[in-house]
Scaffold this motif. Structure first.
Motif, PDB file in Angstrom:
ATOM      1  N   GLY A  91       5.402 -36.514  22.600  1.00  0.00           N
ATOM      2  CA  GLY A  91       4.122 -35.857  22.356  1.00  0.00           C
ATOM      3  C   GLY A  91       4.205 -34.594  21.541  1.00  0.00           C
ATOM      4  N   VAL A  92       3.237 -34.441  20.638  1.00  0.00           N
ATOM      5  CA  VAL A  92       3.042 -33.230  19.837  1.00  0.00           C
ATOM      6  C   VAL A  92       1.628 -32.740  20.115  1.00  0.00           C
ATOM      7  CG1 VAL A  92       2.995 -32.227  17.528  1.00  0.00           C
ATOM      8  CG2 VAL A  92       4.629 -34.063  18.058  1.00  0.00           C
ATOM      9  N   THR A  93       1.503 -31.442  20.475  1.00  0.00           N
ATOM     10  CA  THR A  93       0.219 -30.896  20.921  1.00  0.00           C
ATOM     11  C   THR A  93      -0.193 -29.712  20.066  1.00  0.00           C
ATOM     12  OG1 THR A  93       0.760 -31.535  23.198  1.00  0.00           O
ATOM     13  CG2 THR A  93      -1.033 -29.958  22.910  1.00  0.00           C
ATOM     14  N   LEU A  94      -1.472 -29.665  19.713  1.00  0.00           N
ATOM     15  CA  LEU A  94      -2.004 -28.512  18.998  1.00  0.00           C
ATOM     16  C   LEU A  94      -2.146 -27.320  19.940  1.00  0.00           C
ATOM     17  CD1 LEU A  94      -4.903 -30.042  16.825  1.00  0.00           C
ATOM     18  CD2 LEU A  94      -2.481 -29.745  16.232  1.00  0.00           C
ATOM     19  N   GLY A  95      -1.994 -26.103  19.356  1.00  0.00           N
ATOM     20  CA  GLY A  95      -2.210 -24.885  20.106  1.00  0.00           C
ATOM     21  C   GLY A  95      -3.414 -24.114  19.623  1.00  0.00           C
ATOM     22  N   ALA A  96      -4.058 -24.615  18.565  1.00  0.00           N
ATOM     23  CA  ALA A  96      -5.265 -24.011  17.991  1.00  0.00           C
ATOM     24  C   ALA A  96      -5.861 -25.026  17.023  1.00  0.00           C
ATOM     25  CB  ALA A  96      -4.947 -22.695  17.281  1.00  0.00           C
ATOM     26  N   GLY A 118      -7.419 -29.998  23.169  1.00  0.00           N
ATOM     27  CA  GLY A 118      -8.734 -29.381  23.276  1.00  0.00           C
ATOM     28  C   GLY A 118      -9.088 -28.501  22.098  1.00  0.00           C
ATOM     29  N   TYR A 119      -8.293 -28.573  21.022  1.00  0.00           N
ATOM     30  CA  TYR A 119      -8.562 -27.815  19.796  1.00  0.00           C
ATOM     31  C   TYR A 119      -8.965 -28.792  18.698  1.00  0.00           C
ATOM     32  CZ  TYR A 119      -6.117 -24.097  22.257  1.00  0.00           C
ATOM     33  OH  TYR A 119      -5.734 -23.165  23.195  1.00  0.00           O
ATOM     34  N   GLN A 120     -10.008 -28.444  17.961  1.00  0.00           N
ATOM     35  CA  GLN A 120     -10.565 -29.376  16.999  1.00  0.00           C
ATOM     36  C   GLN A 120      -9.687 -29.518  15.766  1.00  0.00           C
ATOM     37  OE1 GLN A 120     -13.431 -31.317  17.540  1.00  0.00           O
ATOM     38  NE2 GLN A 120     -12.463 -32.371  15.816  1.00  0.00           N
ATOM     39  N   LEU A 121      -9.325 -30.749  15.458  1.00  0.00           N
ATOM     40  CA  LEU A 121      -8.695 -31.063  14.185  1.00  0.00           C
ATOM     41  C   LEU A 121      -9.797 -31.445  13.209  1.00  0.00           C
ATOM     42  CD1 LEU A 121      -5.480 -33.045  13.466  1.00  0.00           C
ATOM     43  CD2 LEU A 121      -7.566 -33.624  12.225  1.00  0.00           C
ATOM     44  N   THR A 122      -9.800 -30.794  12.040  1.00  0.00           N
ATOM     45  CA  THR A 122     -10.809 -31.062  11.020  1.00  0.00           C
ATOM     46  C   THR A 122     -10.162 -31.769   9.847  1.00  0.00           C
ATOM     47  OG1 THR A 122     -12.091 -29.104  11.646  1.00  0.00           O
ATOM     48  CG2 THR A 122     -12.488 -30.013   9.454  1.00  0.00           C
ATOM     49  N   SER A 123     -10.779 -32.868   9.415  1.00  0.00           N
ATOM     50  CA  SER A 123     -10.286 -33.584   8.244  1.00  0.00           C
ATOM     51  C   SER A 123     -11.381 -34.457   7.664  1.00  0.00           C
ATOM     52  CB  SER A 123      -9.084 -34.467   8.594  1.00  0.00           C
ATOM     53  OG  SER A 123      -8.610 -35.140   7.438  1.00  0.00           O
ATOM     54  N   THR A 124     -11.465 -34.460   6.360  1.00  0.00           N
ATOM     55  CA  THR A 124     -12.304 -35.436   5.654  1.00  0.00           C
ATOM     56  C   THR A 124     -11.415 -36.312   4.787  1.00  0.00           C
ATOM     57  OG1 THR A 124     -12.703 -33.814   3.903  1.00  0.00           O
ATOM     58  CG2 THR A 124     -14.365 -33.977   5.640  1.00  0.00           C
ATOM     59  N   GLY A 125     -10.133 -36.346   5.136  1.00  0.00           N
ATOM     60  CA  GLY A 125      -9.152 -37.112   4.377  1.00  0.00           C
ATOM     61  C   GLY A 125      -8.835 -38.446   5.027  1.00  0.00           C
ATOM     62  N   THR A 126      -7.530 -38.674   5.283  1.00  0.00           N
ATOM     63  CA  THR A 126      -7.060 -39.997   5.694  1.00  0.00           C
ATOM     64  C   THR A 126      -6.306 -39.923   7.011  1.00  0.00           C
ATOM     65  OG1 THR A 126      -6.852 -40.719   3.394  1.00  0.00           O
ATOM     66  CG2 THR A 126      -5.591 -41.950   5.020  1.00  0.00           C
ATOM     67  N   THR A 143     -13.221 -32.425  22.667  1.00  0.00           N
ATOM     68  CA  THR A 143     -13.173 -32.369  21.208  1.00  0.00           C
ATOM     69  C   THR A 143     -13.651 -33.676  20.582  1.00  0.00           C
ATOM     70  OG1 THR A 143     -10.810 -32.789  21.529  1.00  0.00           O
ATOM     71  CG2 THR A 143     -11.436 -30.580  20.848  1.00  0.00           C
ATOM     72  N   ALA A 144     -14.055 -33.580  19.311  1.00  0.00           N
ATOM     73  CA  ALA A 144     -14.612 -34.733  18.606  1.00  0.00           C
ATOM     74  C   ALA A 144     -13.545 -35.433  17.782  1.00  0.00           C
ATOM     75  CB  ALA A 144     -15.751 -34.279  17.689  1.00  0.00           C
ATOM     76  N   PHE A 145     -13.754 -36.723  17.579  1.00  0.00           N
ATOM     77  CA  PHE A 145     -12.899 -37.466  16.650  1.00  0.00           C
ATOM     78  C   PHE A 145     -13.202 -36.967  15.241  1.00  0.00           C
ATOM     79  CE2 PHE A 145     -11.563 -41.002  13.991  1.00  0.00           C
ATOM     80  CZ  PHE A 145     -10.377 -41.380  14.592  1.00  0.00           C
ATOM     81  N   PRO A 146     -12.176 -36.596  14.462  1.00  0.00           N
ATOM     82  CA  PRO A 146     -12.424 -36.013  13.137  1.00  0.00           C
ATOM     83  C   PRO A 146     -13.146 -36.980  12.193  1.00  0.00           C
ATOM     84  CG  PRO A 146     -10.171 -35.601  13.849  1.00  0.00           C
ATOM     85  CD  PRO A 146     -10.742 -36.603  14.818  1.00  0.00           C
ATOM     86  N   ALA A 147     -13.815 -36.400  11.206  1.00  0.00           N
ATOM     87  CA  ALA A 147     -14.614 -37.192  10.258  1.00  0.00           C
ATOM     88  C   ALA A 147     -13.750 -37.639   9.084  1.00  0.00           C
ATOM     89  CB  ALA A 147     -15.802 -36.376   9.766  1.00  0.00           C
TER      90      ALA A 147
END
Length: 276
Positions: A91-96, A118-126, A143-147
């Motif tokens: 596992g790899v976990t975000l800290g922010a 629990g930190y939002q990952l933002t992406s409009t890529g792939t 958190t939301a599934f990124p777009a």
């Protein structure tokens, strides 16, 4: 200072003392220390196997890759990534919160695990999802599934919505087309549109929050290509205000298990008329 060359460099530990640019393939298996800045250049690949990265990491150049490939749990460095790869079955976990152009999970290590913490990952890529689990949510945040603009899923992949806080509601993205979809944690789950799962749907024994498939005027459809299993908490299909005509399809077996609070319920106009 510049790290470069045609041959890959593999070392157990590295301390960055002064601004350094990596233009080659650099593998650090245990410790990446220092208080300066490491920049991954356009041709740079950084493979990191330790617990966390200490120096400031700049990884925005087009073409560069940062690959977390440890065998113990890792914390992803908070930065903006061009290409972030997760190849770690511990596992790899975000800290922010972070921004990523391309996220790849499990292209080199099967059953890799990526947790957004629990930190939002933002992406409009792939998103290239090859093998493993992508878990969204924490003990306090749904958190939301990124777009992502492009999503590539294989058959050995699971998206898990797993916020454990009971007063949170996890909104389930209707895109992408999931392979396996799993719910865990005490948060409620609310579908946001017609959803297709090519593999299996699972509400685990820890998923105590009510799951709503609101089939309203937009007539959401719900399609499961594999098995449908509810271990805990109700799965409620609400047909309201002109939403009749939607289709719920399960190609495999349907299983309801666990305690008495696990069931499938169909509501018409707010009145529960059928319960399984």
């Amino acid at each position: 200072k510049t790290i470069s060359g045609a041959s890959a460099i593999a070392i157990p530990s590295l301390t960055i003392s002064g601004t350094t640019t990596n233009n080659g393939t650099l593998t650090v298996s245990t410790t990446l220390a220092g208080a300066s800045t490491l920049t991954n250049g356009a041709s740079g690949t950084l493979n990191f196997g330790g617990a966390s990265i200490s120096p400031t990491l700049t990884a925005t150049a087009a073409g560069n890759v940062v690959n977390y490939n440890g065998t113990v749990a890792q914390a992803a460095k908070t930065t903006t990534y061009n290409t972030l790869k997760i190849n770690n079955d511990a596992g790899v976990t975000l800290g922010a919160a972070i921004t990523v152009t391309t996220l790849t999970i499990g292209d080199l290590t099967a059953n890799s695990i990526f947790l957004d913490g629990g930190y939002q990952l933002t992406s409009t890529g792939t998103l290239n999802f090859v093998s493993g689990t992508y878990k969204l949510g924490s003990s306090s945040t749904a958190t939301a599934f990124p777009a992502f603009t492009v999503t590539n899923f294989t058959s050995n992949t699971t998206v898990e919505y797993g916020c454990t806080k009971g007063n949170q509601t996890h909104i389930i993205a209707s895109t992408p087309t999931y392979h396996n979809l799993t719910f865990s944690g005490a948060s409620g789950k609310q579908f946001s549109g017609s959803t297709t799962i090519t593999g299996n749907y699972l509400q685990t024994s820890t998923s105590s929050g009510i799951v709503y498939l609101n089939v309203g005027a937009t007539a959401y459809n719900f399609t499961v290509g594999g098995n449908f299993e509810v271990q805990e908490a109700p799965f409620i299909m609400q047909y309201v205000a002109g939403g009749l005509g939607a289709t719920v399809t399960v190609a495999g077996t349907t299983t309801v298990s666990g305690t008495s609070v696990g069931y499938i319920q169909m509501d018409f106009g707010g009145a529960a008329v059928d319960k399984v």
